[in-house]
Design an enzyme around this catalytic site. Structure first.
Site, PDB file in Angstrom:
ATOM      1  CD1 TRP A  99      -2.048  -2.171   2.031  1.00 44.67           C
ATOM      2  CD2 TRP A  99      -2.916  -1.392   0.120  1.00 44.67           C
ATOM      3  NE1 TRP A  99      -3.040  -3.030   1.630  1.00 44.67           N
ATOM      4  CE2 TRP A  99      -3.594  -2.589   0.473  1.00 44.67           C
ATOM      5  CE3 TRP A  99      -3.290  -0.728  -1.050  1.00 44.67           C
ATOM      6  CZ2 TRP A  99      -4.614  -3.120  -0.306  1.00 44.67           C
ATOM      7  CZ3 TRP A  99      -4.307  -1.258  -1.829  1.00 44.67           C
ATOM      8  CH2 TRP A  99      -4.959  -2.434  -1.455  1.00 44.67           C
ATOM      9  CG  ASP A 169      -2.960   3.988   4.372  1.00 40.53           C
ATOM     10  OD1 ASP A 169      -3.989   3.800   5.062  1.00 40.53           O
ATOM     11  OD2 ASP A 169      -2.686   3.307   3.358  1.00 40.53           O
ATOM     12  CE  LYS A 193      -8.212  -3.426   4.560  1.00 41.97           C
ATOM     13  NZ  LYS A 193      -7.398  -2.370   4.028  1.00 41.97           N
TER      14      LYS A 193
HETATM   15  C1  LIG Z   1      -6.848  -1.960   2.615  1.00 40.66           C
HETATM   16  C2  LIG Z   1      -5.809  -0.909   2.607  1.00 40.66           C
HETATM   17  C3  LIG Z   1      -5.766   0.091   1.608  1.00 40.66           C
HETATM   18  C4  LIG Z   1      -6.696   0.101   0.438  1.00 40.66           C
HETATM   19  O1  LIG Z   1      -7.923   0.541   0.796  1.00 40.66           O
HETATM   20  P1  LIG Z   1      -9.085   0.772  -0.287  1.00 40.66           P
HETATM   21  O2  LIG Z   1     -10.148   1.370   0.561  1.00 40.66           O
HETATM   22  O3  LIG Z   1      -9.441  -0.569  -0.843  1.00 40.66           O
HETATM   23  O4  LIG Z   1      -8.583   1.688  -1.328  1.00 40.66           O
HETATM   24  C5  LIG Z   1      -4.802   1.073   1.715  1.00 40.66           C
HETATM   25  N1  LIG Z   1      -3.919   1.077   2.725  1.00 40.66           N
HETATM   26  C6  LIG Z   1      -3.928   0.133   3.687  1.00 40.66           C
HETATM   27  C7  LIG Z   1      -2.914   0.191   4.790  1.00 40.66           C
HETATM   28  C8  LIG Z   1      -4.868  -0.888   3.651  1.00 40.66           C
HETATM   29  O5  LIG Z   1      -4.878  -1.838   4.602  1.00 40.66           O
END
Ligand SMILES: *Cc1c(COP(=O)(O)O)cnc(C)c1O
Length: 358
Positions: A99, A169, A193
């Protein structure tokens, strides 16, 4: 059979969230209408949005001068929207996983990117740390970190002190610890999540960080648009926002993020202990970098051919979602806030019984 849900995302939500969302789909706030068929401008839904924003502020102790937004597009859109709004010349990134690498790729569309540290050569098995009180290289607009690397099971469980603005993030570990929001200009997290069904992204942005780039920003991609309209510039993802509110209420009832963190630490410690004391299994993340949200492990090489059998062994016991991401292999047990400790015990028991049988 009761299922034990270890999926990495979308992932387990609390029964509280699922049940209250299901009720609102049938009858929303006593309106006699479904949540799915009322105006987002109705006073009932406006109250949902307001309370959700207020609870995020309360639970994460968000200081004055920050806005809480619920946006569409997933965390992946934030990979671009962040730099579009905040990157003038050059930004620093930590390359800590898939990511993070995706975030770097998007940022390069808007300016120079300095990858300040990377664990890619070690298949991202550790979190490259900047030393305490990190002095950002001159001219960095911000430093971007990914606090939890969902695929590789590594995590930075602290808010680093750096000399430039921070962006994080926090998609897969938000609400698993107190966060010093004041250290960040921007925090974002896809909801699927630890918060809500897929479809909404939580954004916490420092108001004074905005309006400093010269580029033209499309209306929908400008944080200021959504701040001005309280995340209601266009139709927000009403169902995920409602579910998010239910989860936030549930988190508050549980005692807030400190209490959640304690449960999360206990669950992770139990599972890592079981892995470390096992004859068959071995963890993939370096011990100083282990995530408490996503526990990655494999069979030791001499037992590697048993991996498929273990997944089947688990599913016979109602354990689902433990197959590892293809870039790591083996297994990944995601221990998000909503996962009961009982499910961790069931997984550990399965590991023990499987070992006895082999
Ligand atoms: C799941 C995840 C993403 C992607 O998220 P989307 O909502 O599918 O774009 C980005 N960063 C991390 C750390 C993730 O776990």
């Amino acid at each position: 059979m009761k299922k034990h849900n270890f999926y990495a995302g979308p992932s387990i939500l609390s029964e509280y969230t699922i049940n209250h969302t299901a009720e609102a789909v049938k009858d929303f706030a006593g309106t006699g209408l479904s949540l799915l068929e009322v105006s987002h401008r109705s006073k009932e839904f406006v109250a949902v949005m307001d309370e959700a924003q207020a609870l995020v502020k309360e639970l994460l102790d968000v200081p004055e001068g920050y806005s809480v937004l619920f946006l569409g597009g997933g965390a992946s859109l934030q990979f671009a929207m962040g730099p579009m709004n905040l990157l003038r010349n050059k930004a620093g990134y930590l390359d800590t996983g898939t990511w993070a690498a995706n975030a770097i790729k998007e940022a390069r569309l808007f300016g120079d990117v300095d990858v300040l540290a990377s664990s890619k050569d070690a298949n991202y098995t550790f979190y490259p740390r900047l030393h305490a009180d990190y002095e950002c290289p001159d001219g960095l607009d911000y430093l971007h970190i990914t606090t939890n690397n969902t695929i590789y099971g590594t995590e930075l469980r602290e808010d680093p002190t750096v000399t430039c603005p921070l962006i994080a993030d926090m998609s897969s570990d938000i609400f698993s610890r107190p966060v010093d929001v004041a250290k960040y200009d921007l925090i974002y997290a896809g909801a699927q999540k630890n918060l809500a069904p897929a479809g909404v992204t939580l954004v916490i942005v420092k108001d004074s960080a905005l309006g400093q780039v010269e580029r033209a920003i499309p209306t929908m991609l400008d944080y200021r648009t959504h701040i001005k309209k309280g995340s209601m510039f266009n139709t927000p993802p009403v169902l995920p926002v409602y579910s998010a509110l239910m989860t936030l209420r549930y988190y508050k009832e549980q005692g807030g993020v400190k209490a959640l963190e304690k449960l999360d630490l206990d669950k992770a410690a139990m599972l890592y202990d079981a892995i470390d004391s096992s004859r068959l299994f071995i963890g993939t993340a370096r011990s100083d970098s282990r995530s408490i949200m996503n526990v990655t492990f494999v069979m030791k090489p001499e037992y590697a051919e048993l991996e498929k059998e273990f997944v089947d062994f688990c599913s016979a016991r109602g354990i689902v979602g433990i197959k590892g991401h293809r870039s790591v292999g083996g297994f990944r047990a995601s221990l998000y806030n909503a996962l009961p400790v009982e499910s961790v015990k069931v997984l550990i028991e399965a590991m023990t019984d499987f070992q006895k049988a082999h």
